[in-house]
Scaffold this motif. Structure first.
Motif, PDB file in Angstrom:
ATOM      1  N   ASP A 443      10.072  -4.552   0.371  1.00 39.81           N
ATOM      2  CA  ASP A 443       9.337  -3.319   0.074  1.00 39.81           C
ATOM      3  C   ASP A 443       7.911  -3.388   0.644  1.00 39.81           C
ATOM      4  O   ASP A 443       7.363  -2.391   1.072  1.00 39.81           O
ATOM      5  CB  ASP A 443       9.321  -3.004  -1.429  1.00 39.81           C
ATOM      6  CG  ASP A 443       8.860  -4.189  -2.244  1.00 39.81           C
ATOM      7  OD1 ASP A 443       8.801  -5.289  -1.681  1.00 39.81           O
ATOM      8  OD2 ASP A 443       8.570  -4.001  -3.429  1.00 39.81           O
ATOM      9  N   LEU A 444       7.358  -4.599   0.725  1.00 37.31           N
ATOM     10  CA  LEU A 444       6.027  -4.737   1.330  1.00 37.31           C
ATOM     11  C   LEU A 444       6.104  -4.357   2.802  1.00 37.31           C
ATOM     12  O   LEU A 444       5.271  -3.622   3.327  1.00 37.31           O
ATOM     13  CB  LEU A 444       5.515  -6.173   1.176  1.00 37.31           C
ATOM     14  CG  LEU A 444       4.181  -6.473   1.870  1.00 37.31           C
ATOM     15  CD1 LEU A 444       3.050  -5.693   1.221  1.00 37.31           C
ATOM     16  CD2 LEU A 444       3.858  -7.949   1.870  1.00 37.31           C
ATOM     17  N   LEU A 445       7.173  -4.823   3.461  1.00 38.90           N
ATOM     18  CA  LEU A 445       7.355  -4.496   4.884  1.00 38.90           C
ATOM     19  C   LEU A 445       7.419  -2.994   5.094  1.00 38.90           C
ATOM     20  O   LEU A 445       6.765  -2.452   5.962  1.00 38.90           O
ATOM     21  CB  LEU A 445       8.664  -5.108   5.401  1.00 38.90           C
ATOM     22  CG  LEU A 445       8.599  -6.551   5.868  1.00 38.90           C
ATOM     23  CD1 LEU A 445       9.873  -6.890   6.604  1.00 38.90           C
ATOM     24  CD2 LEU A 445       7.403  -6.769   6.777  1.00 38.90           C
ATOM     25  N   SER A 446       8.232  -2.313   4.277  1.00 35.93           N
ATOM     26  CA  SER A 446       8.333  -0.878   4.520  1.00 35.93           C
ATOM     27  C   SER A 446       7.028  -0.173   4.184  1.00 35.93           C
ATOM     28  O   SER A 446       6.641   0.774   4.855  1.00 35.93           O
ATOM     29  CB  SER A 446       9.528  -0.238   3.803  1.00 35.93           C
ATOM     30  OG  SER A 446       9.691  -0.814   2.561  1.00 35.93           O
ATOM     31  N   ASN A 447       6.286  -0.689   3.182  1.00 36.85           N
ATOM     32  CA  ASN A 447       4.961  -0.107   2.903  1.00 36.85           C
ATOM     33  C   ASN A 447       4.064  -0.199   4.116  1.00 36.85           C
ATOM     34  O   ASN A 447       3.347   0.741   4.449  1.00 36.85           O
ATOM     35  CB  ASN A 447       4.262  -0.890   1.787  1.00 36.85           C
ATOM     36  CG  ASN A 447       4.641  -0.363   0.444  1.00 36.85           C
ATOM     37  OD1 ASN A 447       5.195   0.727   0.359  1.00 36.85           O
ATOM     38  ND2 ASN A 447       4.365  -1.122  -0.592  1.00 36.85           N
ATOM     39  N   ILE A 448       4.068  -1.337   4.759  1.00 40.12           N
ATOM     40  CA  ILE A 448       3.172  -1.551   5.889  1.00 40.12           C
ATOM     41  C   ILE A 448       3.567  -0.658   7.060  1.00 40.12           C
ATOM     42  O   ILE A 448       2.738   0.036   7.635  1.00 40.12           O
ATOM     43  CB  ILE A 448       3.183  -3.042   6.301  1.00 40.12           C
ATOM     44  CG1 ILE A 448       2.497  -3.875   5.219  1.00 40.12           C
ATOM     45  CG2 ILE A 448       2.478  -3.244   7.645  1.00 40.12           C
ATOM     46  CD1 ILE A 448       2.648  -5.361   5.374  1.00 40.12           C
ATOM     47  N   PHE A 449       4.842  -0.647   7.422  1.00 40.82           N
ATOM     48  CA  PHE A 449       5.224   0.070   8.640  1.00 40.82           C
ATOM     49  C   PHE A 449       5.319   1.580   8.445  1.00 40.82           C
ATOM     50  O   PHE A 449       5.207   2.324   9.404  1.00 40.82           O
ATOM     51  CB  PHE A 449       6.517  -0.519   9.217  1.00 40.82           C
ATOM     52  CG  PHE A 449       6.287  -1.868   9.819  1.00 40.82           C
ATOM     53  CD1 PHE A 449       5.599  -1.995  11.016  1.00 40.82           C
ATOM     54  CD2 PHE A 449       6.682  -3.022   9.169  1.00 40.82           C
ATOM     55  CE1 PHE A 449       5.331  -3.238  11.569  1.00 40.82           C
ATOM     56  CE2 PHE A 449       6.426  -4.274   9.708  1.00 40.82           C
ATOM     57  CZ  PHE A 449       5.751  -4.380  10.911  1.00 40.82           C
ATOM     58  N   ASN A 450       5.485   2.022   7.203  1.00 46.83           N
ATOM     59  CA  ASN A 450       5.544   3.469   6.974  1.00 46.83           C
ATOM     60  C   ASN A 450       4.229   4.167   7.278  1.00 46.83           C
ATOM     61  O   ASN A 450       4.185   5.366   7.477  1.00 46.83           O
ATOM     62  CB  ASN A 450       5.939   3.769   5.522  1.00 46.83           C
ATOM     63  CG  ASN A 450       7.414   3.586   5.331  1.00 46.83           C
ATOM     64  OD1 ASN A 450       8.157   3.520   6.315  1.00 46.83           O
ATOM     65  ND2 ASN A 450       7.857   3.500   4.094  1.00 46.83           N
ATOM     66  N   THR A 451       3.133   3.404   7.299  1.00 42.49           N
ATOM     67  CA  THR A 451       1.842   4.046   7.568  1.00 42.49           C
ATOM     68  C   THR A 451       1.591   4.221   9.069  1.00 42.49           C
ATOM     69  O   THR A 451       0.612   4.809   9.470  1.00 42.49           O
ATOM     70  CB  THR A 451       0.674   3.225   6.973  1.00 42.49           C
ATOM     71  OG1 THR A 451       0.689   1.942   7.579  1.00 42.49           O
ATOM     72  CG2 THR A 451       0.787   3.077   5.474  1.00 42.49           C
ATOM     73  N   PHE A 452       2.487   3.716   9.892  1.00 44.47           N
ATOM     74  CA  PHE A 452       2.386   3.925  11.336  1.00 44.47           C
ATOM     75  C   PHE A 452       2.900   5.336  11.673  1.00 44.47           C
ATOM     76  O   PHE A 452       3.560   5.964  10.865  1.00 44.47           O
ATOM     77  CB  PHE A 452       3.282   2.932  12.086  1.00 44.47           C
ATOM     78  CG  PHE A 452       2.713   1.548  12.236  1.00 44.47           C
ATOM     79  CD1 PHE A 452       2.376   0.793  11.142  1.00 44.47           C
ATOM     80  CD2 PHE A 452       2.531   1.002  13.496  1.00 44.47           C
ATOM     81  CE1 PHE A 452       1.874  -0.499  11.283  1.00 44.47           C
ATOM     82  CE2 PHE A 452       2.042  -0.283  13.667  1.00 44.47           C
ATOM     83  CZ  PHE A 452       1.725  -1.033  12.549  1.00 44.47           C
ATOM     84  N   CYS A 453       2.618   5.787  12.904  1.00 41.92           N
ATOM     85  CA  CYS A 453       3.205   7.051  13.361  1.00 41.92           C
ATOM     86  C   CYS A 453       4.518   6.746  14.071  1.00 41.92           C
ATOM     87  O   CYS A 453       4.743   5.632  14.520  1.00 41.92           O
ATOM     88  CB  CYS A 453       2.312   7.739  14.362  1.00 41.92           C
ATOM     89  SG  CYS A 453       0.693   8.081  13.730  1.00 41.92           S
ATOM     90  N   VAL A 454       5.343   7.785  14.197  1.00 43.58           N
ATOM     91  CA  VAL A 454       6.574   7.634  14.958  1.00 43.58           C
ATOM     92  C   VAL A 454       6.183   7.303  16.404  1.00 43.58           C
ATOM     93  O   VAL A 454       5.242   7.872  16.941  1.00 43.58           O
ATOM     94  CB  VAL A 454       7.394   8.944  14.908  1.00 43.58           C
ATOM     95  CG1 VAL A 454       8.599   8.854  15.852  1.00 43.58           C
ATOM     96  CG2 VAL A 454       7.842   9.214  13.494  1.00 43.58           C
ATOM     97  N   GLY A 455       6.900   6.409  17.021  1.00 45.01           N
ATOM     98  CA  GLY A 455       6.642   6.078  18.426  1.00 45.01           C
ATOM     99  C   GLY A 455       5.836   4.812  18.597  1.00 45.01           C
ATOM    100  O   GLY A 455       5.649   4.353  19.718  1.00 45.01           O
ATOM    101  N   LYS A 456       5.309   4.261  17.456  1.00 49.18           N
ATOM    102  CA  LYS A 456       4.531   3.030  17.594  1.00 49.18           C
ATOM    103  C   LYS A 456       5.379   1.826  17.260  1.00 49.18           C
ATOM    104  O   LYS A 456       6.274   1.906  16.467  1.00 49.18           O
ATOM    105  CB  LYS A 456       3.318   3.067  16.656  1.00 49.18           C
ATOM    106  CG  LYS A 456       2.250   3.960  17.208  1.00 49.18           C
ATOM    107  CD  LYS A 456       1.081   4.032  16.261  1.00 49.18           C
ATOM    108  CE  LYS A 456       0.165   5.169  16.654  1.00 49.18           C
ATOM    109  NZ  LYS A 456      -0.533   5.736  15.526  1.00 49.18           N
TER     110      LYS A 456
END
Ligand SMILES: Nc1nc2c(ncn2[C@@H]2O[C@H](COP(=O)(O)OP(=O)(O)OP(=O)(O)O)[C@@H](O)[C@H]2O)c(=O)[nH]1
Ligand SMILES: [Mg+2]
Length: 456
Positions: A443-456
């Motif tokens: 869940d920490l991983l998804s928290n971190i990457f969800n704040t990126f934009c699509v395409g990054k």
């Protein structure tokens, strides 16, 4: 290697019209996507000029295609990049064709970087640094992100890990070989090494704090009675006439938030409606409520005190009301403004024990001092030397490390409790691994990457 059945695709360049637009495809079907769109399969890492066509053979655009064979790509998977003209229609048409391919789907936010992490191309601090670099608002923030990206932060964490593992070895040896006559812990000078390790963690924690400051900045709220010069100050700091300034009390109604950059430190400044209780204007009353809300959210309040009038007592009362309403928890600096009007002004005795600066927005005096003061109370070091971009989660992890090391120290003293000390050291190691992502909950991983934009 991390393996996903699904190939992902997304536009990697920002929305809108540009000279070039790039679509990135990553996964097992990347090569197939290249073949379907361009009719050929190019050699890895060679740029080829080609047509891009839809399934009926109609030409959509022409441009460059580059194929990267795993593991030599950003994600560590097969990747293909289509570089076409940067118009939304062209990019959408190409995306539609690519998404028709079986097992190819639109990427989630940050999924390319997440795959790069899962495939071991970068660790977690580097993944975060990529986002920090993209979002950097100052040269200093960008420099510190590049430091993290090139492994300066993770390198330090690995050094700590090595030192910690050495200490653990001695402690575990003492537990495992209780009958040996050697005292492993004193032999290895474990308590001394532990102290050195704690100091290093503390140093890195301080550097991380600077990194966070560069990313997040600080929130300052300008408050005071109407006409004190709050909006004038905001405009002066911004260098543009952002807020309306008049000599009519109650000019500002809505809160205005802007960000300035003081030597790389992002400072988010909120101008508020002047505080007074004797207004019948419904709009101004709402504005004043908003001012009070903003005051509660500040990391520091700049209380503007207008020295030009005869209402010192009222302004002192207002200042005290703010202190009371924030339960003394939000630090406050008093800015005695309009000193151009009364150069020989004396600070009222009741306020002499507070932090204050004399300024004149009109004559532009005291403003450099104010900027230095802001950097000082933010704890800004004014240098990017050895600074890396960091997040709050890194700071939390380091706090856990320090706590565990302190516990271990207490349990090691006089060989008090070896087993528990060993457990403390293990906790410290897990917390360090959390920073680089070696030991990370999903869940920490998804928290971190969800704040990126699509395409990054
Ligand atoms: N002489 C002098 N006048 C100033 C100074 N700073 C601001 N003023 C004047 O004070 C008046 C009010 O300034 P504003 O910036 O609108 O004041 P404010 O605190 O935002 O007022 P509200 O929005 O009504 O709460 C304007 O006429 C400014 O030109 C100063 O340092 N010296
Ligand atoms: Mg104003």
């Amino acid at each position: 290697m991390y393996y996903s059945e699904e190939t992902i695709a997304a536009v990697a360049t920002p929305a809108g019209h540009g000279g070039v637009g790039i679509i990135r495809v990553s996964g097992a079907k990347a090569g197939e996507a290249e073949k379907i769109i361009t009719g050929k399969q190019t050699s890895p890492r060679f740029a080829s000029y080609t047509d891009f066509r839809d399934s009926n053979g109609n030409k959509i655009d022409e441009g460059l295609v580059i194929y990267f064979k795993e593991p030599h790509s950003y994600t560590g998977e097969d990747v293909v990049e289509f570089q076409c003209h940067g118009g939304p229609i062209v990019l959408n048409r190409l995306m539609q064709e690519i998404l028709k391919i079986d097992k190819v789907r639109l990427a989630d936010p940050g999924e390319f970087t997440k795959r790069a992490f899962l495939n071991g191309k970068i660790d977690l601090t580097q993944a975060e640094a990529i986002q920090d670099l993209i979002n950097a608002t100052s040269i200093q923030a960008a420099k510190s992100a590049v430091n993290s990206l090139s492994g300066s932060f993770s390198g330090k964490v690995y050094e700590l890990l090595n030192a910690l593992i050495k200490i653990r070895t001695y402690v575990e040896a003492t537990i495992d070989f209780p009958d040996e006559s050697i005292d492993f812990v004193s032999e290895g000078d474990v308590l001394k090494e532990l102290q050195v390790l704690k100091d290093k963690v503390q140093d890195i924690r301080n550097a991380a704090k600077q990194g966070i400051l560069l990313n997040e900045g600080i929130n300052i709220v300008i408050a005071g009675r109407p006409n004190a010069g709050k909006s004038s100050l905001l405009n002066e700091l911004l260098g543009v006439e952002r807020a309306i300034v008049t000599d009519i009390a109650g000019t500002t109604r809505d809160t205005i938030r802007e960000t300035i950059n003081i030597d790389g430190l992002p400072v988010h400044i909120t101008d508020t409606a002047g505080l007074r209780s004797n207004t019948d204007n419904a709009v101004e009353k709402i504005g004043i409520n908003r001012s009070w809300n903003e005051i509660q959210k500040a990391s520091r309040i700049l209380f503007l005190f207008d020295i030009s009038g005869n209402d010192s007592q009222e302004q002192i009362a207002l200042f005290e009301e703010i202190i009371k309403n924030t339960e003394n928890k939000i630090p406050c600096t008093i800015l005695f403004n309009k000193t151009d009007k009364k150069p020989d002004f004396k600070i009222p005795e009741e306020l002499q024990n507070n932090t204050y600066i004399k300024i004149s927005v009109k004559a532009k005096t005291g403003l450099l001092e104010l900027k230095e003061h802001i950097k000082h109370f933010a704890g800004y070091a004014n240098t990017t030397e050895g600074i890396f971009s960091a997040r709050r989660r890194h700071l939390n992890a380091m706090d856990k490390v320090l706590k565990a090391l302190n516990n271990a120290e207490a349990n090691l003293n006089n060989n008090a409790n070896m087993e528990i000390a060993a457990e403390d050291l293990k906790i410290a190691q897990n917390s360090l691994n959390e920073i680089t992502g070696k030991y990370t909950a999903d869940d920490l991983l998804s928290n971190i990457f969800n704040t990126f934009c699509v395409g990054k």
